[in-house]
Structures are given as structure tokens and as C-alpha cells.
Design a protein around this motif. Structure first.
Motif: not given
Length: 469
Positions: A196, A132, A306
Motif C-alpha cells: 500500500d 501491507d 489487501a
């Protein structure tokens, strides 16, 4: 006016005492425990970002090299998956910190940091690591006038290193992220990124395995010694004999006693909200996804995720006597409660929002806030750690230096004074706890006195010792 029956305490009441990033059903299965005796060319103690990057560097540079990672818990279970997933391009805790300690090396440190960051980004692309990742601008936000003055004073150094920075007034800042507390900010354009961190760790783990490395979990190291001309890494259930060893335990107890004088653990705590509604998101703006730090000594850091949440952490850092690291320290009713109160003071328009996760973990810090390195066993072992909260990207550089050191390779990296010198050591207990406590209270007092430092902080500054939470 607060919603009927709602308070920051109720917002926190249902939060799971788990790390948000790893609390998911798609987490990969763990690796086996080390059992018996095996041989390797390189053993890496610690399976966090530094250990994983060290293995990747070693396996990429020398295909076929026998590389083994031994991890006391599970891969990435420490700071590597407990952080905010905020990537800073600096390898020295910011250009101003680098300038303070190594002004003659500033250009090299900044260039190597930019190179490291670009290569990290390219690794994500080349190896299809879905973490992400998002490139973002950075905001250092001010909540008091003295913080604006401090931010403005640092601009010449930042511009001198090629950074694109400028001050924003209150209206410009709130147009980007709407908080009544923000009275201005320093905008750094294209400065960093968001990931992430758990997906990042898991992607790097797959890469290590694909390159031929071995990983053993639940295998705490109890000793490292020399045996018949090689190094023996002994765990509770097995051992590895190798030519070279890298110790990358960071904040966690190191089998190398010398590193414990240079790196100490301080606990940081974090909250994660539930996903915001469209109306809530519109009320705060934040459409450009900036990473945000506050400019005070005791500061919060925050970011979007996200799936539409807000991560909120920092402010209070806690040291436990004798550098104690224990799962009991990861949850703090007092600190998490204060963070919840501060979140809704910053974003009052989000009243009614709840937190889903709360967690904490130890950060490895040094007295100069930058990574430190050391060697033993005729330089066949190198230890590394102490990123002081900015290790998501800098750990890649730290690992590369450690590998250079154990391989006896002289590079531009190893010639840096930042690498060759050691940070000022922390004193033994009980003096260590006293020094940390006095410093923490002095920092709090400085924030209450418009940033004015007392005699103690000025003394530490003359010694080249950094301080903030």
C-alpha cells in the motif's frame, strides 16, 4: 450477455475522483509550513519516496545530522502515493533495458538492485512499517502471438542474471488468472512485491521524524542559490541555509533548470474496483496475488489489494505542452472511460462490478527509462529523478546515489556508467511536444502491426532512446 442496465460507463459513474490509497480517515495530520530562516546540514527538496529515503540514509549514516525536507504539497502527494504499489527489484527498468544500455555493467546493476530490494524489505521489518507488504511472482502476459515471441526472446538475458523465469502457455496462464485475452505469459518467480504505497510513505515519514529529521509541507521552493559560501533554499514563506542540497522533485517542476531537459512528466491514469465477492474472486482465480503487466508497448498493469479490490491502470500516457503539471490533468473522461472498457474486455466475468476511485498523476520519465542524476554548485547539490513508473523500490537506490554525490563519497554506485552518464535530452518546445506525439503514434501503430517498428522508432533505438507508454 451484459447485465440489464449495466455498462462500463455505469461502472465508472460513481467512482470518486480521488486517489484510493490516500482517501481514508486514518491519514496522518500534515506538517507545518516553513516559516522564517533556519540552518541545516542537508536540505532535501521533495517529500516523495526519494526525498524520504535520502533523509533516512543521511540520518542513519550520520546520527545528529541536521536534515530538513521541504515539500511543495503534502508528503507523498505525487507519484509516491498515486502508483499501483508494485515493487520491481530492478533499478534500471528491467534487466533487458540495463543490458541494452550498459551490457558490461549488467551483473553489477542486477546485484545492486537485488541488494537494494532486500534492504528495503528489511527496513519494513526493522522499523515495523505496516505497508501491507506481500512478496509475489510476476506475470508479463501476452494477448497476441508476437508478444509471446518478444517475451521468449528476452529469456536468455534474464536467466543470465539469475532470474527464475519460464514461459506459460494459455492454459497455465489462465489457471493463475482467468482472462480470455491472455494467451500466455512470462512467469518471474519471487521477482517483486506489493505494498500500500500511502501506508509505505507514512511509515517512512514517521521514521524520518523518529531519526530527528524535520519536514515542512506546503512550502514550494522558488529558488536555490549560493550565499556566503553556503546554499540557500528559498521558499514562499521562509528559507533554509545548508551545506548540501538534494533535489528530488521527479516529475514535478524542478528548481534546477538542467534537470528539466532530462526528465519530463507524462500522465498515467488508474481505476480501483470495489471489493470483489467470493464468487467474483473465484471466477478469476488469482490466488497467488501475482503482479501483472501486459507485454504490449501500450500496456495495462494490475494487482489485487489487501481488501479484495483490483487496481487497473496504464495503457495511455499523456504529455502536456511545455511539461505542464496541473491538477486538471489528473482526471480524464476519455482515458478513464477507455480503461473501464478495457478492464471488462479483459475480465468479462466481472460484469456488474463497479469502480470506486479514479485518479491520475505525472510520472517522471527519461529517454532511457532509468533514473538520472546531475550536480551543481561544485557538486554540493545533486538532483535525481526519472524512474519511469518503476520507482517504488528504485527510488531508495536513487536517493542513496544522490547522497553519495553531495557528500563526495566514491562508491560502487557512483562509479556506474548508469550514474555518470546522462540520458539523451528532450528538445525544447514546440519540438518536444511534436517528438512525443510522433513517438506515441508510432508506438500505437507498432502494436497494431504485430510489434513491427516504423522508421522513427528504429531511429530512436539507434540513438539509445527507449519508448513505450
Amino acid at each position: 450477455m451484459a447485465l440489464h442496465g449495466w455498462s462500463p460507463e455505469t461502472a465508472l459513474s460513481g467512482a470518486r475522483p480521488e486517489v484510493f490509497w490516500t482517501d481514508r480517515p486514518d491519514a496522518p495530520d500534515g506538517a507545518q509550513r516553513l516559516s522564517g530562516k533556519i540552518d541545516a546540514d542537508l536540505v532535501i527538496v521533495g517529500g516523495g519516496f526519494t526525498g524520504l529515503w535520502a533523509a533516512i540514509h543521511a540520518l542513519t549514516a550520520t546520527p545528529g545530522r541536521r536534515v530538513v525536507i521541504v515539500e511543495a504539497g503534502s508528503v507523498g502527494c505525487g507519484a509516491s502515493t498515486r502508483n499501483g504499489g508494485m515493487l520491481d527489484a530492478s533499478i534500471a527498468h528491467g534487466a533487458e533495458n540495463a543490458h541494452r544500455h550498459w551490457p558490461d555493467e549488467l551483473d553489477s546493476i542486477v546485484r545492486l538492485g537485488d541488494q537494494n530490494f532486500a534492504e528495503l524489505q528489511q527496513c519494513l521489518i526493522d522499523h515495523h512499517i505496516d505497508a501491507d507488504y506481500r512478496s509475489v511472482d510476476w506475470l508479463d502476459v501476452a494477448t497476441e502471438e508476437w508478444q509471446l515471441e518478444d517475451l521468449a526472446a528476452g529469456i536468455p538475458v534474464l536467466i543470465g542474471t539469475g532470474d527464475s523465469v519460464r514461459m506459460l502457455d494459455a492454459d497455465e496462464t489462465r489457471a493463475r488468472i482467468n482472462s480470455p485475452l491472455y494467451i500466455g505469459a512470462l512467469l518471474s518467480e519471487g521477482y517483486g512485491g506489493l505494498v500500500d504505497p500511502a501506508k509505505f510513505v507514512w511509515g517512512l515519514t514517521r521514521l524520518v521524524l523518529d531519526l530527528g529529521g524535520l519536514i515542512f509541507e506546503q512550502s514550494p521552493v522558488v529558488d536555490i542559490d549560493e550565499l556566503d559560501g553556503r546554499l540557500s533554499v528559498l521558499t514562499e514563506t521562509g528559507s533554509v541555509r545548508a551545506d548540501r542540497v538534494i533535489v528530488a522533485t521527479n516529475a514535478y517542476p524542478s528548481p534546477v533548470r538542467a534537470s528539466r531537459r532530462r526528465i519530463i512528466p507524462v500522465y498515467d491514469h488508474v481505476l480501483m474496483t470495489e471489493p470483489l465477492s467470493d464468487e467474483q474472486q473465484a471466477s478469476i482465480g488469482w490466488s497467488r496475488w501475482e503482479g501483472i503487466d501486459e507485454a504490449a508497448n501500450q500496456f495495462h498493469y494490475t494487482r489485487r489489494t489487501a481488501d479484495g479490490r483490483i487496481l487497473w491502470g496504464g495503457y495511455d500516457a499523456t504529455y502536456h505542452f511545455n511539461s505542464n503539471v496541473d491538477a486538471r490533468h489528473e482526471q480524464s473522461t476519455q482515458t478513464h472511460g477507455a480503461l473501464a472498457e478495457q478492464f471488462f474486455s479483459t475480465f468479462p466475468q466481472l460484469e456488474g462490478l463497479n469502480f470506486t476511485h479514479r485518479w491520475g498523476g505525472p510520472i517522471g520519465t527519461t529517454s532511457r527509462f532509468t533514473c538520472a542524476w546531475g550536480q551543481r554548485f561544485d557538486n554540493r547539490l545533486a538532483w535525481v529523478g526519472g524512474y519511469t513508473g518503476l520507482g517504488v523500490a528504485a527510488s531508495r537506490f536513487g536517493a542513496q546515489v544522490a547522497l553519495d554525490l553531495v557528500d563526495g563519497v566514491e562508491t560502487e554506485r557512483t562509479e556506474l556508467e548508469m550514474v555518470r552518464s546522462k540520458p539523451f535530452p528532450f528538445p525544447p518546445e514546440p519540438l518536444r511536444s511534436a517528438v512525443v506525439g510522433i513517438t506515441k503514434k508510432s508506438i500505437q501503430r507498432a502494436d497494431d502491426r504485430q510489434g513491427r517498428e516504423n522508421v522513427w522508432l528504429k531511429f530512436l533505438g539507434r540513438l539509445g532512446i527507449g519508448f513505450d507508454t
